[in-house]
Motif scaffolding. Structure first.
Motif, PDB file in Angstrom:
ATOM      1  N   ALA A   1       0.876  -1.238  -0.055  1.00  0.00           N
ATOM      2  CA  ALA A   1      -0.003  -0.020  -0.032  1.00  0.00           C
ATOM      3  C   ALA A   1       0.871   1.392   0.054  1.00  0.00           C
ATOM      4  O   ALA A   1       1.849   1.249   0.837  1.00  0.00           O
ATOM      5  CB  ALA A   1      -0.961   0.073   1.179  1.00  0.00           C
ATOM      6  N   THR A   2       0.562   2.215  -0.807  1.00  0.00           N
ATOM      7  CA  THR A   2       1.311   3.596  -0.801  1.00  0.00           C
ATOM      8  C   THR A   2       0.812   4.334   0.181  1.00  0.00           C
ATOM      9  O   THR A   2      -0.358   4.288   0.746  1.00  0.00           O
ATOM     10  CB  THR A   2       1.343   4.134  -2.144  1.00  0.00           C
ATOM     11  OG1 THR A   2      -0.122   4.748  -2.262  1.00  0.00           O
ATOM     12  CG2 THR A   2       1.600   3.382  -3.427  1.00  0.00           C
ATOM     13  N   ARG A   3       1.628   5.134   0.874  1.00  0.00           N
ATOM     14  CA  ARG A   3       1.426   6.181   1.784  1.00  0.00           C
ATOM     15  C   ARG A   3       0.363   7.103   1.358  1.00  0.00           C
ATOM     16  O   ARG A   3      -0.384   7.621   2.267  1.00  0.00           O
ATOM     17  CB  ARG A   3       2.509   6.834   2.622  1.00  0.00           C
ATOM     18  CG  ARG A   3       3.566   5.910   3.272  1.00  0.00           C
ATOM     19  CD  ARG A   3       4.796   6.773   3.949  1.00  0.00           C
ATOM     20  NE  ARG A   3       5.590   5.574   4.560  1.00  0.00           N
ATOM     21  CZ  ARG A   3       5.330   5.080   5.722  1.00  0.00           C
ATOM     22  NH1 ARG A   3       4.146   5.344   6.423  1.00  0.00           N
ATOM     23  NH2 ARG A   3       6.058   4.073   6.396  1.00  0.00           N
ATOM     24  N   LEU A   4       0.176   7.260  -0.004  1.00  0.00           N
ATOM     25  CA  LEU A   4      -0.991   8.226  -0.499  1.00  0.00           C
ATOM     26  C   LEU A   4      -2.336   7.632  -0.421  1.00  0.00           C
ATOM     27  O   LEU A   4      -3.221   7.995  -0.546  1.00  0.00           O
ATOM     28  CB  LEU A   4      -0.556   8.694  -2.038  1.00  0.00           C
ATOM     29  CG  LEU A   4       0.756   9.347  -2.076  1.00  0.00           C
ATOM     30  CD1 LEU A   4       0.914   9.794  -3.624  1.00  0.00           C
ATOM     31  CD2 LEU A   4       0.535  10.672  -1.244  1.00  0.00           C
ATOM     32  N   GLY A   5      -2.149   5.880  -0.399  1.00  0.00           N
ATOM     33  CA  GLY A   5      -3.718   5.617   0.037  1.00  0.00           C
ATOM     34  C   GLY A   5      -4.241   4.652  -1.003  1.00  0.00           C
ATOM     35  O   GLY A   5      -5.196   4.489  -1.293  1.00  0.00           O
ATOM     36  N   GLU A   6      -3.164   4.111  -1.936  1.00  0.00           N
ATOM     37  CA  GLU A   6      -3.648   3.103  -2.945  1.00  0.00           C
ATOM     38  C   GLU A   6      -3.111   1.361  -2.777  1.00  0.00           C
ATOM     39  O   GLU A   6      -1.877   1.509  -2.206  1.00  0.00           O
ATOM     40  CB  GLU A   6      -3.301   3.596  -4.268  1.00  0.00           C
ATOM     41  CG  GLU A   6      -3.977   2.814  -5.378  1.00  0.00           C
ATOM     42  CD  GLU A   6      -3.726   3.311  -6.739  1.00  0.00           C
ATOM     43  OE1 GLU A   6      -4.220   2.885  -7.806  1.00  0.00           O
ATOM     44  OE2 GLU A   6      -2.838   4.114  -6.911  1.00  0.00           O
ATOM     45  N   ILE A   7      -3.895   0.577  -2.906  1.00  0.00           N
ATOM     46  CA  ILE A   7      -3.456  -0.736  -2.554  1.00  0.00           C
ATOM     47  C   ILE A   7      -2.946  -1.486  -3.811  1.00  0.00           C
ATOM     48  O   ILE A   7      -3.884  -1.238  -4.773  1.00  0.00           O
ATOM     49  CB  ILE A   7      -4.518  -1.548  -1.672  1.00  0.00           C
ATOM     50  CG1 ILE A   7      -4.846  -0.815  -0.284  1.00  0.00           C
ATOM     51  CG2 ILE A   7      -3.981  -3.004  -1.438  1.00  0.00           C
ATOM     52  CD1 ILE A   7      -5.934  -1.451   0.345  1.00  0.00           C
ATOM     53  N   PHE A   8      -2.154  -2.386  -4.030  1.00  0.00           N
ATOM     54  CA  PHE A   8      -1.753  -3.080  -4.949  1.00  0.00           C
ATOM     55  C   PHE A   8      -1.659  -4.629  -4.676  1.00  0.00           C
ATOM     56  O   PHE A   8      -0.824  -4.720  -3.850  1.00  0.00           O
ATOM     57  CB  PHE A   8      -0.587  -2.511  -5.609  1.00  0.00           C
ATOM     58  CG  PHE A   8      -0.596  -1.210  -6.152  1.00  0.00           C
ATOM     59  CD1 PHE A   8      -0.857  -0.955  -7.769  1.00  0.00           C
ATOM     60  CD2 PHE A   8      -0.444   0.018  -5.458  1.00  0.00           C
ATOM     61  CE1 PHE A   8      -0.892   0.383  -8.222  1.00  0.00           C
ATOM     62  CE2 PHE A   8      -0.445   1.188  -5.982  1.00  0.00           C
ATOM     63  CZ  PHE A   8      -0.647   1.318  -7.346  1.00  0.00           C
ATOM     64  N   ALA A   9      -2.465  -5.253  -5.116  1.00  0.00           N
ATOM     65  CA  ALA A   9      -2.394  -6.821  -5.025  1.00  0.00           C
ATOM     66  C   ALA A   9      -1.841  -7.574  -6.310  1.00  0.00           C
ATOM     67  O   ALA A   9      -2.077  -7.432  -7.189  1.00  0.00           O
ATOM     68  CB  ALA A   9      -3.542  -7.277  -4.716  1.00  0.00           C
ATOM     69  N   PHE A  10      -0.615  -8.469  -5.887  1.00  0.00           N
ATOM     70  CA  PHE A  10      -0.112  -9.070  -6.898  1.00  0.00           C
ATOM     71  C   PHE A  10      -0.203 -10.534  -6.597  1.00  0.00           C
ATOM     72  O   PHE A  10      -0.070 -11.075  -5.530  1.00  0.00           O
ATOM     73  CB  PHE A  10       1.372  -8.836  -6.978  1.00  0.00           C
ATOM     74  CG  PHE A  10       1.870  -7.558  -7.238  1.00  0.00           C
ATOM     75  CD1 PHE A  10       2.066  -7.295  -8.708  1.00  0.00           C
ATOM     76  CD2 PHE A  10       1.805  -6.556  -6.513  1.00  0.00           C
ATOM     77  CE1 PHE A  10       2.308  -5.874  -9.085  1.00  0.00           C
ATOM     78  CE2 PHE A  10       2.062  -5.158  -6.765  1.00  0.00           C
ATOM     79  CZ  PHE A  10       2.546  -4.861  -8.144  1.00  0.00           C
ATOM     80  N   THR A  11      -0.164 -11.624  -7.816  1.00  0.00           N
ATOM     81  CA  THR A  11      -0.660 -13.110  -7.401  1.00  0.00           C
ATOM     82  C   THR A  11       0.506 -13.400  -8.298  1.00  0.00           C
ATOM     83  O   THR A  11       1.014 -12.985  -9.407  1.00  0.00           O
ATOM     84  CB  THR A  11      -1.799 -13.301  -8.004  1.00  0.00           C
ATOM     85  OG1 THR A  11      -2.176 -13.093  -9.354  1.00  0.00           O
ATOM     86  CG2 THR A  11      -3.037 -12.983  -7.080  1.00  0.00           C
ATOM     87  N   PRO A  12       0.980 -14.791  -7.757  1.00  0.00           N
ATOM     88  CA  PRO A  12       1.856 -15.784  -8.508  1.00  0.00           C
ATOM     89  C   PRO A  12       1.325 -16.097  -9.757  1.00  0.00           C
ATOM     90  O   PRO A  12       0.357 -16.502 -10.059  1.00  0.00           O
ATOM     91  CB  PRO A  12       2.181 -16.645  -7.622  1.00  0.00           C
ATOM     92  CG  PRO A  12       1.869 -16.369  -6.117  1.00  0.00           C
ATOM     93  CD  PRO A  12       0.617 -15.609  -6.514  1.00  0.00           C
TER      94      PRO A  12
END
Length: 430
Positions: free
Chosen positions: A417-428
């Protein structure tokens, strides 16, 4: 101002009764290490390493903003449910589903919740602090209990017997029942009890007093970091900066025999604490970073310094520990690994081309993950922990700034998650 902070103790430690919900005397819910990322740095050891096998190829699954800034790493339950704190005005704690990023719930809490980490038990009950309280919600967001404390819990972990250990930025330590929120032992004040005879005009400071200094381990934040816990001994480790002291200290306390007692105090953190303490796998060594650009290894039993290692930058946030390999974080630094040889640390490899923008997480199979600045943006870097070589690089689309941490899910997913407030999810990749 610091003297005023001490008054918090007597007001909350006097035993303000917890607002308990429905409970039971039977507790068969697991806590602690395992699949998922149930605490800020994975588990009570704060080692930021997961037993889940790492993947050498990842792909972005989804991303989404939460509507406010993020200050703490995400936690992930055993089934993949995610939790994060923020400050949006309407919602302070969010939960999302791993597969799609769909919101499961969001609940309002105090404005300082953004500075409070979350911890999860085996059925994804979540425990989190806010302004003047510790709260618990079930996986659907329904409240279980709320217990008043003095300050904002900036450290929250589980004890070896499955209770909730919390420490506020003003230095109040509580052990609470996971079922009811009731105090299991008497509250401990790391700054001592207030002297009302000497200072009869003492008033209670705001719950968020000194929180701004917690970001840098400054002197107005008595406790700035997440606590490390050794469940086998009951010993836990807290960074403390007492008023008037020239340096911050690492303290070892022990929860045993119905009480919390201090075992040792090592005033070694020049310029204040820069990282949370992290434990070796055998619990014999505790690692910590300070603002004088050093990593320090101490004997967990007596606090004796085993070695100090200067770094080109002040480490920040956490230290990833797996075996004898240490990977420090710090947004002013680069990806590097050190080995603890017992009486000193030696540099194993350096990647000066990878400017850190988050913490590293190690997994089984000698795979590690971190976020680095690549060009004008950010990328998730998959690397070989034995050599530092890049295995895979995946951009965080349109992301800027830095991230709060690197969390590994139960199926090898990686979420930042960025401190600016966005979540990024990665999968194998299959």
């Amino acid at each position: 101002m610091r003297t005023r902070t001490r008054v918090v103790a007597s007001l909350a430690a006097a035993g303000v009764v917890a607002l308990a919900g429905c409970g039971t005397d039977v507790d068969d819910i697991t806590v602690g290490a395992g699949k998922g990322w149930p605490a800020t740095h994975h588990d009570g050891s704060n080692a930021s390493s997961s037993p889940v096998p790492g993947a050498d190829s990842m792909s972005l699954s989804w991303s989404r903003p939460v509507g406010g800034p993020i200050a703490q790493p995400l936690t992930i339950g055993a089934e993949g449910q995610m939790f994060v704190t923020t400050s949006t005005g309407n919602c302070a704690i969010f939960s999302f589903q791993m597969l799609t990023g769909r919101k499961r719930f969001c609940n309002p809490l105090g404005p300082s919740t953004i500075e409070a980490p979350t911890v999860l038990d085996g059925v994804s009950n979540v425990y989190v602090g806010d302004d003047g309280a510790v709260n618990s919600f079930n996986y659907l967001g329904q409240p279980r209990w709320r217990t008043p404390v003095a300050g904002v819990p900036v450290a929250i972990q589980f004890t070896g017997d499955g209770n909730v250990l919390t420490v506020t930025q003003s230095g109040q330590v509580d052990v609470l029942s996971r079922q009811t929120g009731g105090r299991v032992v008497s509250t401990v004040q790391l700054l001592g009890e207030p002297d009302f005879l000497k200072y009869p005009g003492l008033t209670r400071p705001a719950s968020g007093d000194g929180l701004d200094d917690c970001h840098t381990g400054g002197p107005r934040c008595a406790v700035a970091n997440t606590t490390a816990v050794d469940p086998s001994t009951g010993r836990f480790f807290v960074t403390v900066w007492e008023p008037g002291k020239q340096a911050a200290a690492l303290r070892a306390l022990r929860y045993a025999d119905g009480a919390v007692r201090q075992e040792w105090n090592a005033e070694v953190l020049t310029g204040g604490s820069a990282t949370s303490p992290a434990l070796s796998a055998d619990g014999d060594t505790v690692y910590i970073g300070d603002n004088s650009k050093r990593l320090i290894a101490l004997n967990a039993t007596d606090g004796a310094t085993r070695w100090t290692q200067p770094l080109p930058w002040a480490p920040q946030g956490g230290i990833s520990v797996k075996g004898d390999l240490l990977i420090p974080a710090g947004d002013n630094g680069y990806l590097t690994a050190l080995r603890d040889t017992g009486d000193k640390a030696e540099i194993v490899w350096e990647r000066k081309d990878l400017a850190l923008r988050g913490t590293a997480a190690q997994t089984s199979g000698d795979i590690g993950y971190t976020v680095a600045a690549i060009g004008a943006g950010l990328s998730l870097i998959t690397f070989d922990t034995t050599t530092g070589n890049t295995i895979d690089s995946d951009p965080l689309p349109s992301a800027t700034g830095t991230t709060t941490g690197t969390s590994v899910g139960p199926e090898g997913e990686v979420v930042v998650a960025t401190r600016l407030g966005e979540i990024f999810a990665f999968t194998p990749d299959a």
